[in-house]
Design a protein around this motif. Structure first.
Motif, PDB file in Angstrom:
ATOM      1  N   PRO A 258       0.814  -1.228   0.000  1.00 57.23           N
ATOM      2  CA  PRO A 258       0.000   0.000   0.000  1.00 57.23           C
ATOM      3  C   PRO A 258       0.846   1.275   0.000  1.00 57.23           C
ATOM      4  CG  PRO A 258      -0.831  -1.570   1.605  1.00 57.23           C
ATOM      5  CD  PRO A 258       0.444  -2.148   1.082  1.00 57.23           C
ATOM      6  N   TYR A 259       2.036   1.212   0.628  1.00 60.99           N
ATOM      7  CA  TYR A 259       2.880   2.414   0.662  1.00 60.99           C
ATOM      8  C   TYR A 259       3.388   2.741  -0.737  1.00 60.99           C
ATOM      9  CZ  TYR A 259       6.629   5.608   2.013  1.00 60.99           C
ATOM     10  OH  TYR A 259       7.450   6.691   2.130  1.00 60.99           O
ATOM     11  N   THR A 260       3.873   1.735  -1.469  1.00 60.18           N
ATOM     12  CA  THR A 260       4.314   1.964  -2.847  1.00 60.18           C
ATOM     13  C   THR A 260       3.153   2.503  -3.678  1.00 60.18           C
ATOM     14  OG1 THR A 260       5.706   0.005  -2.573  1.00 60.18           O
ATOM     15  CG2 THR A 260       5.506   0.913  -4.786  1.00 60.18           C
ATOM     16  N   HIS A 261       2.003   1.892  -3.492  1.00 60.24           N
ATOM     17  CA  HIS A 261       0.821   2.333  -4.231  1.00 60.24           C
ATOM     18  C   HIS A 261       0.491   3.780  -3.907  1.00 60.24           C
ATOM     19  CE1 HIS A 261      -3.641   2.437  -5.054  1.00 60.24           C
ATOM     20  NE2 HIS A 261      -3.096   2.125  -6.232  1.00 60.24           N
ATOM     21  N   GLY A 262       0.599   4.135  -2.628  1.00 62.24           N
ATOM     22  CA  GLY A 262       0.357   5.510  -2.207  1.00 62.24           C
ATOM     23  C   GLY A 262       1.333   6.473  -2.871  1.00 62.24           C
ATOM     24  N   LEU A 263       2.591   6.071  -2.926  1.00 63.04           N
ATOM     25  CA  LEU A 263       3.587   6.937  -3.566  1.00 63.04           C
ATOM     26  C   LEU A 263       3.251   7.141  -5.039  1.00 63.04           C
ATOM     27  CD1 LEU A 263       7.016   5.591  -2.195  1.00 63.04           C
ATOM     28  CD2 LEU A 263       5.763   7.616  -1.470  1.00 63.04           C
ATOM     29  N   LEU A 264       2.781   6.059  -5.689  1.00 64.15           N
ATOM     30  CA  LEU A 264       2.502   6.126  -7.121  1.00 64.15           C
ATOM     31  C   LEU A 264       1.303   6.991  -7.439  1.00 64.15           C
ATOM     32  CD1 LEU A 264       3.071   2.406  -8.111  1.00 64.15           C
ATOM     33  CD2 LEU A 264       4.376   4.370  -8.922  1.00 64.15           C
ATOM     34  N   THR A 265       0.296   6.940  -6.568  1.00 61.53           N
ATOM     35  CA  THR A 265      -0.924   7.682  -6.875  1.00 61.53           C
ATOM     36  C   THR A 265      -0.850   9.139  -6.446  1.00 61.53           C
ATOM     37  OG1 THR A 265      -1.824   6.811  -4.828  1.00 61.53           O
ATOM     38  CG2 THR A 265      -2.516   5.742  -6.876  1.00 61.53           C
ATOM     39  N   SER A 266       0.168   9.497  -5.697  1.00 65.67           N
ATOM     40  CA  SER A 266       0.277  10.911  -5.330  1.00 65.67           C
ATOM     41  C   SER A 266       0.930  11.670  -6.474  1.00 65.67           C
ATOM     42  CB  SER A 266       1.095  11.065  -4.043  1.00 65.67           C
ATOM     43  OG  SER A 266       2.274  10.344  -4.151  1.00 65.67           O
ATOM     44  N   VAL A 267       0.543  12.930  -6.579  1.00 60.40           N
ATOM     45  CA  VAL A 267       1.045  13.728  -7.695  1.00 60.40           C
ATOM     46  C   VAL A 267       2.263  14.514  -7.241  1.00 60.40           C
ATOM     47  CG1 VAL A 267       0.392  15.396  -9.450  1.00 60.40           C
ATOM     48  CG2 VAL A 267      -1.356  13.982  -8.352  1.00 60.40           C
ATOM     49  N   PRO A 268       3.379  14.289  -7.870  1.00 56.85           N
ATOM     50  CA  PRO A 268       4.557  15.066  -7.456  1.00 56.85           C
ATOM     51  C   PRO A 268       4.404  16.532  -7.830  1.00 56.85           C
ATOM     52  CG  PRO A 268       5.042  13.732  -9.387  1.00 56.85           C
ATOM     53  CD  PRO A 268       3.662  13.365  -8.961  1.00 56.85           C
ATOM     54  N   LYS A 269       4.754  17.397  -6.914  1.00 48.20           N
ATOM     55  CA  LYS A 269       4.731  18.833  -7.217  1.00 48.20           C
ATOM     56  C   LYS A 269       6.166  19.294  -7.413  1.00 48.20           C
ATOM     57  CE  LYS A 269       0.592  19.961  -4.632  1.00 48.20           C
ATOM     58  NZ  LYS A 269       0.163  20.473  -3.339  1.00 48.20           N
ATOM     59  N   ILE A 280      -0.951  10.096   0.882  1.00 45.15           N
ATOM     60  CA  ILE A 280      -0.919   9.147   1.995  1.00 45.15           C
ATOM     61  C   ILE A 280      -1.175   9.941   3.264  1.00 45.15           C
ATOM     62  CG2 ILE A 280       0.435   7.425   3.229  1.00 45.15           C
ATOM     63  CD1 ILE A 280       2.209   7.204   0.747  1.00 45.15           C
ATOM     64  N   ALA A 281      -2.276   9.652   3.919  1.00 44.19           N
ATOM     65  CA  ALA A 281      -2.630  10.414   5.118  1.00 44.19           C
ATOM     66  C   ALA A 281      -1.618  10.165   6.230  1.00 44.19           C
ATOM     67  CB  ALA A 281      -4.026  10.012   5.583  1.00 44.19           C
ATOM     68  N   GLY A 282      -1.472  11.163   7.103  1.00 46.51           N
ATOM     69  CA  GLY A 282      -0.599  10.981   8.267  1.00 46.51           C
ATOM     70  C   GLY A 282       0.849  11.288   7.962  1.00 46.51           C
ATOM     71  N   ALA A 283       1.669  11.128   8.994  1.00 42.13           N
ATOM     72  CA  ALA A 283       3.088  11.460   8.883  1.00 42.13           C
ATOM     73  C   ALA A 283       3.933  10.222   9.171  1.00 42.13           C
ATOM     74  CB  ALA A 283       3.425  12.564   9.868  1.00 42.13           C
ATOM     75  N   PRO A 284       5.193  10.209   8.717  1.00 39.31           N
ATOM     76  CA  PRO A 284       6.082   9.086   9.018  1.00 39.31           C
ATOM     77  C   PRO A 284       6.203   8.909  10.526  1.00 39.31           C
ATOM     78  CG  PRO A 284       7.082  10.546   7.416  1.00 39.31           C
ATOM     79  CD  PRO A 284       5.847  11.229   7.909  1.00 39.31           C
ATOM     80  N   PRO A 285       6.379   7.687  10.989  1.00 41.36           N
ATOM     81  CA  PRO A 285       6.373   7.438  12.434  1.00 41.36           C
ATOM     82  C   PRO A 285       7.644   7.912  13.111  1.00 41.36           C
ATOM     83  CG  PRO A 285       6.928   5.442  11.272  1.00 41.36           C
ATOM     84  CD  PRO A 285       6.611   6.462  10.221  1.00 41.36           C
ATOM     85  N   ASN A 286       7.526   8.065  14.400  1.00 39.21           N
ATOM     86  CA  ASN A 286       8.669   8.363  15.240  1.00 39.21           C
ATOM     87  C   ASN A 286       9.536   7.104  15.330  1.00 39.21           C
ATOM     88  OD1 ASN A 286      10.357   8.634  17.411  1.00 39.21           O
ATOM     89  ND2 ASN A 286       8.782   9.353  18.840  1.00 39.21           N
TER      90      ASN A 286
END
Ligand SMILES: Nc1ncnc2c1ncn2[C@@H]1O[C@H](COP(=O)(O)OP(=O)(O)O)[C@@H](O)[C@H]1O
Ligand SMILES: [Mg+2]
Lengths: 345, 364
Positions: A258-269, A280-286
């Motif tokens: 799902p993480y790879t998929h999330g990266l792929l579906t997000s639009v790079p700015k 991908i909702a949320g932030a990287p974990p501590n």
């Protein structure tokens, strides 16, 4: 990884874990990372900022910050049938190993060249440090490489760093990187500080160099499109772990995590590191106290109870495309759903 | 279309010429070397003029000082003493300061610093030529030693930062800079000369032992070094701490620079990285400070030479001040200013060889 190393493997990272010791606790920057890099292969490591890409790359030439501690693992280089663990080299062996076997372009390194020395001197310094003292031969090789990266060789060779633009410096560094014919060249976000056109030029030059000189590349990027143009193999890194690894086409058209998929579906700015993961909702974990089970589960739309309890390992139907996820089927269904919707439109 | 009248054509032609003249003047001014030299000349003139009048604002004048002496020694009348002194002096106390200034300045332009007021016939230039080399020798070697030592120790502190060695050296350096140089002079006399009795300070008057023959022979050279040693130590001790602390902070910032990290990744030997990559870059800011330091140390030399009875330019200046020998004083000031400005000029013009980035921007 207990299999013997094939002849065509130049670098094997085996179950590598690294922590940073800080006042607030140990940052688990790299956890149980393993991969093989084959001769002439380009591997891309992609992931959000803070996922541990730089940490992995620095450990490959043992150039980690002082507070880093390698808690386990091996970094094996194979050259002419000899296998050496970089983590066990003596100080002197390490110095000789660096740049000759593995060259590195650091992240955000705008001033890789000593401002008071000519480019020529810095090429000669590098050669001499590795026992190559024939200045004419160094010059000949350097000019050839500078031509290969599409610079005016004579002018650049006699120039001081400040006389070159950012893009020119980066290409000069690439030429210097392959001066000693290394087997592996590591590039940590080599184009981040450059404008789009210069980025393109660097990628083209890199591809051409790799074809000519046949070295292996580890290319670190947060920009998937850039990685796609460079890489044969892509690994996605999340919270210090490789969560998916596979051939570039499989990763793009058949992501299993799902993480790879999330990266792929997000639009790079363009080149804003933060913005590309906005889908991908949320932030990287501590990483001082990472989540239990699968570290991605708090942000994962397909997470189940099992995900917060057990850490999945890398598995796959194809031997060269592996992902660490309990719910690959759920992701597959979701992807099919999206595809149907797109067709219907 | 309206054709231009001859007047207009002439006017534009003139304007063009003026423009071009203006441009070329601007270009010359933009030339780094030229500008630096002009600034140096203006500085020398300003300081020399300033000190000329400053000297005359000092209470007392050479005549009064000598009359006082004669009155005390010989017990003759004031008028008699005045006549005698005025006759033997190459100095007209009734001329206005401005007249004196133009007179003197005209001579200076002809490279003539005049003769001493209090001992007529002695040319100031000769006196300076006698004393100046000793000062340059002592101050020059003091600065050189402390600069080199400071760079080495400062780098060591940066490489071993937060170690006991660093803490001790830092403390030592702060202490050395905190104590003024003349106090150092006195401390050195008290400690090395009196307490430890390593030096017979009283016997070290002057710049060399008069029983030796000046020239290239061992006894003379040894006595020169002996006489200069304590002043040199004073210059070193009073400036070393500054170099150390500056070099430490400069090295620490260079150690964080990309190119040092890359040099390590390139597998360069430590010795090469320490000298050509870290040392070379970290010492750049110190070279700029060296030029400033030359002036300070030369200035402090006046007091230090007096403390150690070292017969250099400072000692000569001190004697001239005591007798209010205006021309001698002015001569010394002129030479001191020229020395400082000249040192700065050389440093400024050669800095480009150390830092290629300046070389280019200077020429643009
Ligand atoms: N010197 C350090 N000390 C402590 N933590 C560090 C240090 N360097 C990096 N980290 C932490 O380690 C994690 C991985 O960082 P890094 O390898 O730089 O990731 P990336 O290159 O993917 O952005 C991050 O959480 C970062 O904050
Ligand atoms: Mg990074």
């Amino acid at each position: 990884m207990s299999q013997p190393m094939n002849d065509d493997v130049v670098l094997r990272v085996d179950d590598l874990s690294i922590v940073y010791q800080t006042k607030r606790g140990n940052v688990q920057a790299t956890t149980n990372i393993s991969f093989d890099l084959k001769r002439g292969q380009a591997m891309a490591l992609i992931g959000e900022s803070g996922s541990g890409k730089t940490t992995v790359s620095l450990s490959l030439i043992r150039k980690l910050p002082k507070n880093a501690l390698i808690t386990q693992g091996q970094v094996l280089y194979q050259r002419d049938g000899n296998v050496r663990d970089v983590l066990k080299l003596s100080k002197r062996e390490l110095r000789e190993f660096r740049w000759k076997d593995c060259a590195m372009v650091f992240q955000g390194s705008q001033n890789a060249f000593n401002p008071v020395l000519k480019i020529r001197t810095q090429f000669e310094d590098t050669a001499r440090a590795h026992g190559w003292t024939d200045k004419n031969a160094v010059r000949e090789r350097a000019l050839e490489l500078l031509r290969l990266v599409r610079l005016d060789p004579e002018r650049v060779y006699e120039a001081y760093p400040h006389e070159l633009s950012g893009g020119m410096k980066q290409r000069t560094l690439l030429a210097l990187g392959v001066l000693l014919n290394p087997q592996v060249v590591i590039l940590d976000e080599p184009t981040t500080a450059l404008d789009i056109l210069t980025q393109r030029a660097i990628i083209d030059v890199l591809n051409e160099m790799q074809q000519r000189l046949n070295f292996s590349i580890i290319f670190i990027s947060h920009d998937l499109s850039l990685a796609a143009e460079m890489a044969d193999v892509v690994a996605t890194v999340y919270a210090g772990e490789i969560v998916e690894i596979g051939p570039v086409n499989d990763m793009f058209y058949d992501p299993q995590h799902p993480y790879t998929h999330g990266l792929l579906t997000s639009v790079p700015k363009l080149d804003h590191e933060q913005d590309f993961v906005s889908s991908i909702a949320g932030a990287p974990p501590n990483l001082i106290s990472p989540p239990s089970g699968c570290k991605f589960h708090p942000r994962c739309p397909y997470a189940t109870d099992k995900c917060s309890e057990d850490d999945p390992t890398l598995t796959g139907e194809k031997p060269d495309h592996l992902a660490a996820c309990w719910n690959k089927d759920a992701l597959l269904e979701a992807r099919e759903e999206i595809a149907r919707k797109e067709l219907a439109q | 279309m309206v054709s231009q009248t001859p007047d207009v054509v002439a006017a534009t032609g003139q304007a063009n010429m003026l423009d071009r003249l203006y441009d070329s003047v601007l270009n010359i001014y933009r030339n780094h070397t030229f500008r630096v030299i002009i600034q140096a000349i203006i500085t020398v003139w300003a300081v020399v003029t300033f000190t000329f009048f400053l000297v005359r604002l000092m209470p007392g004048n050479p005549i009064d000082v000598l009359i006082e002496q004669i009155l005390v020694q010989e017990g003759i009348s004031y008028q008699e003493a005045y006549d005698r002194v005025a006759a033997s002096f190459d100095f007209d106390p009734d001329a206005t300061a401005l007249d004196q200034y133009f007179d003197w300045f005209g001579d200076v332009l002809r490279l003539d610093l005049g003769t001493s007021i209090t001992s007529p016939g002695t040319r100031v230039v000769d006196e300076i030529a006698r004393y100046l080399p000793w000062t340059l020798f002592a101050v020059g070697s003091g600065l050189l030693i402390s600069f080199v030592l400071g760079i080495v120790l400062g780098m060591t502190m940066a490489y071993y930062r937060n170690s006991p060695l660093d803490h001790i050296l830092s403390l030592f350096a702060s202490f050395m800079t905190g104590v003024p140089n003349y106090i150092w002079g006195l401390l050195i006399i008290i400690i090395l000369g009196i307490q430890l009795n390593w030096f017979n300070v009283g016997a070290l008057r002057g710049t060399y032992d008069v029983n030796t023959t000046p020239g290239f022979n061992l006894p003379f050279i040894v006595s020169v070094l002996e006489h200069a040693l304590l002043p040199i130590i004073t210059y070193v001790v009073s400036t070393l701490g500054g170099w150390m602390l500056n070099m430490k902070s400069s090295t620490m910032s260079v150690l964080n620079d990309d190119y040092v990290n890359v040099a390590e990744a390139r597998g360069l030997k430590d010795s090469r990285i320490i000298t050509a990559y870290v040392g070379r870059n970290a010492s750049l800011p110190l070279f700029t400070q060296l030029t400033i330091s030359i002036g300070f140390v030369l200035g402090s030399g006046v007091v230090i030479e007096e403390i150690f009875v070292y017969w250099g330019l400072g000692h000569y200046l001190f004697a001239s001040i005591t007798t209010r020998d205006y021309t001698s004083m002015q001569g010394v000031f002129v030479i001191l200013v020229i020395t400082v400005v000249f040192a700065n000029l050389i440093a400024d013009l050669t800095y480009g060889f150390l830092d290629p980035r300046v070389r280019v921007s200077g020429q643009k």
